[in-house]
Design an enzyme around this catalytic site. Structure first.
Site, PDB file in Angstrom:
ATOM      1  CE  LYS A 112      -4.451   0.699   0.356  1.00 34.03           C
ATOM      2  NZ  LYS A 112      -5.618  -0.304   0.020  1.00 34.03           N
TER       3      LYS A 112
HETATM    4  N1  GLU Z   1      -7.403   0.136  -3.474  1.00 40.32           N
HETATM    5  C1  GLU Z   1      -8.066  -1.240  -3.596  1.00 40.32           C
HETATM    6  C2  GLU Z   1      -7.885  -1.975  -2.390  1.00 40.32           C
HETATM    7  O1  GLU Z   1      -7.912  -1.452  -1.252  1.00 40.32           O
HETATM    8  C3  GLU Z   1      -7.546  -2.109  -4.726  1.00 40.32           C
HETATM    9  C4  GLU Z   1      -6.133  -2.430  -4.960  1.00 40.32           C
HETATM   10  C5  GLU Z   1      -5.606  -2.871  -6.408  1.00 40.32           C
HETATM   11  O2  GLU Z   1      -6.439  -2.833  -7.274  1.00 40.32           O
HETATM   12  O3  GLU Z   1      -4.613  -3.169  -6.325  1.00 40.32           O
HETATM   13  O4  GLU Z   1      -8.405  -3.285  -2.404  1.00 40.32           O
END
Ligand code: GLU
Length: 425
Positions: A112
């Site tokens: 993240k």
């Molecule tokens: N931000 C989204 C999540 O928390 C998608 C992450 C992604 O597609 O890599 O799942």
């Protein structure tokens, strides 16, 4: 987006996800060495990102990319822009991505990123420059087979487009597979924008099916009317549910006979700052009131830490679907469990976004693009399989859905580590 209540008593997101991981690790009798590897991120990058604003002043913003695990595949996870972003929050969200990708069995690890910034205080040009400066600084740890960012809170397809441009320039190559959630015109997938909300709706309907409940009789409240919450509400309304309450940072709306979600959708596109407040033909309620509304299904789809010890006893909905990441604290989770409330955990409920991110990445490698029907059919298939595996395990072992989801996810990641020879020499 909404601010979190009773912020003082809340444990950090990193300690909350660690708590759920440890619970599953103990259940699985995991080797202590494997626990040590997985309870902390593999790599953490912190950068100070400079931005020369349009008025000529210089500001510096803290940015983060935390890579939790790549045991099952490249690191994967969104980038968020929010004033609350800090290393602890990003750590917790990175671990959630590892477990989420394992729950739906797609070949990724978890990561993240984020910048501690309120994007509303910047112009679009400033935001683009900030994004591209950030990407330049973390580029050494990114790559289509290394770490693949995506949209998250306050970032969008447009942000991903800026990242593609910068990454391709720095790599002097077409590395568009370095991010997912891109605009369709530059390699995005059909269905990606709606995917998280669609996955939340598919999970909700699957639970109702297992419970023998008729969607047409369900009264639903959705907290958050961003990309995730708005599509969730739309798909559930299409399935016959009565969406009685929705909210965003400006406050909430309630209508006993059900809100017209299509009209609300249109309204937020045209209203000042795209906020719900001011919409006619519904009763205004606060975000706190929305969480405690007397409905059958409550869907927190905003930020983390919304259901805490401060309000868990007052939640009336017998079903909670975690569309946001970590909207329920571990202490609140225990209270909800004792009260017999069924919680579909984030790592299952909101996995639809990363599933279609995976489809996008596959299409980028193939150079062959799927139609919307193919995307949606495959998304639904993966969500159903993950849901059914978790529901079955929870029933067999008399454990909550969250614990069952973590048990399945942690086992998959631990096996990957073992098979890479973690215990050999
Ligand atoms: N931000 C989204 C999540 O928390 C998608 C992450 C992604 O597609 O890599 O799942």
């Amino acid at each position: 987006m909404v601010s979190s209540p009773a912020a003082k008593e809340i444990p950090s997101l990193a300690s909350a996800t660690q708590h759920f991981f440890r619970e599953a690790a103990i259940h699985l009798k995991l080797d202590p060495g494997i626990i040590k590897i997985l309870e902390r991120p593999q790599r953490e990058v912190t950068v100070q990102v400079p931005l020369v604003k349009e008025d000529g002043t210089l500001e510096v913003f803290s940015g983060y990319r935390v890579q939790h695990s790549n045991a099952r595949g490249p690191f994967k996870g969104g980038i968020r822009f929010h004033p609350s972003v800090d290393l602890e929050e990003v750590r917790g969200l990175a671990a959630l991505m590892t477990w989420k990708c394992a729950v739906v069995n797609i070949p990724y690890g978890g990561a993240k990123g984020g910048i501690a910034v309120d994007p509303k205080h910047l112009t679009k040009r400033e935001l683009k420059t900030l994004t591209q400066n950030f990407i330049s600084m973390i580029m050494p740890v990114l790559g289509p087979f290394k770490d693949i960012p995506a949209p998250d809170v306050n970032t969008s397809a447009e942000t991903m487009g800026w990242i593609v441009a910068k990454a391709c320039e720095l790599a002097d190559d077409d590395v568009r597979g370095i991010v997912t959630g891109k605009p369709i015109e530059i390699g995005g997938s059909l269905g990606r924008r709606e995917a998280t909300g669609k996955g939340v709706a598919v999970s909700t309907l699957r639970l109702l099916k297992w419970l023998g409940k008729d969607p047409g009789k369900m009264r639903v409240a959705v907290q958050g009317f961003g990309n995730n919450g708005s599509y969730t509400a739309l798909y559930l309304a299409q399935a016959g549910c009565k969406i009685q309450a929705v909210s965003d940072i400006s406050g909430g709306l309630y209508k006993e006979s059900g809100l017209d979600i299509n009209a609300l959708f249109q309204y937020v596109q045209t209203s000042d700052n795209h906020l719900l407040a001011g919409y006619p033909d519904a009763l205004p309620i606060s975000n706190e009131e929305l969480l405690e509304t007397d409905v059958d299904v409550l869907i927190p789809a905003a930020l983390e830490n919304q259901i805490t010890v401060a309000n868990a006893e007052r939640i009336k909905a017998p079903i909670i679907i975690e569309a946001a990441n970590a909207p329920v604290t571990p202490e609140a989770d225990v209270i909800l469990g004792k009260r017999g409330i069924t919680v579909v955990p984030d790592i299952l409920a909101n996995a639809g976004g990363v599933v279609v991110s995976y489809f996008e990445w596959v299409q980028n490698q193939q150079g062959y693009y799927w139609d919307l029907d193919t995307v949606n059919t495959r998304l639904t298939m993966i969500m159903h399989r993950a849901f059914d595996d978790i529901y079955t395990l929870a029933n067999e072992q008399h454990i909550p859905l969250r614990k069952a989801a973590y048990v399945i996810a942690v086992q998959r990641v631990a096996r990957a580590l073992e098979q890479k020879g973690m215990f050999v020499g």
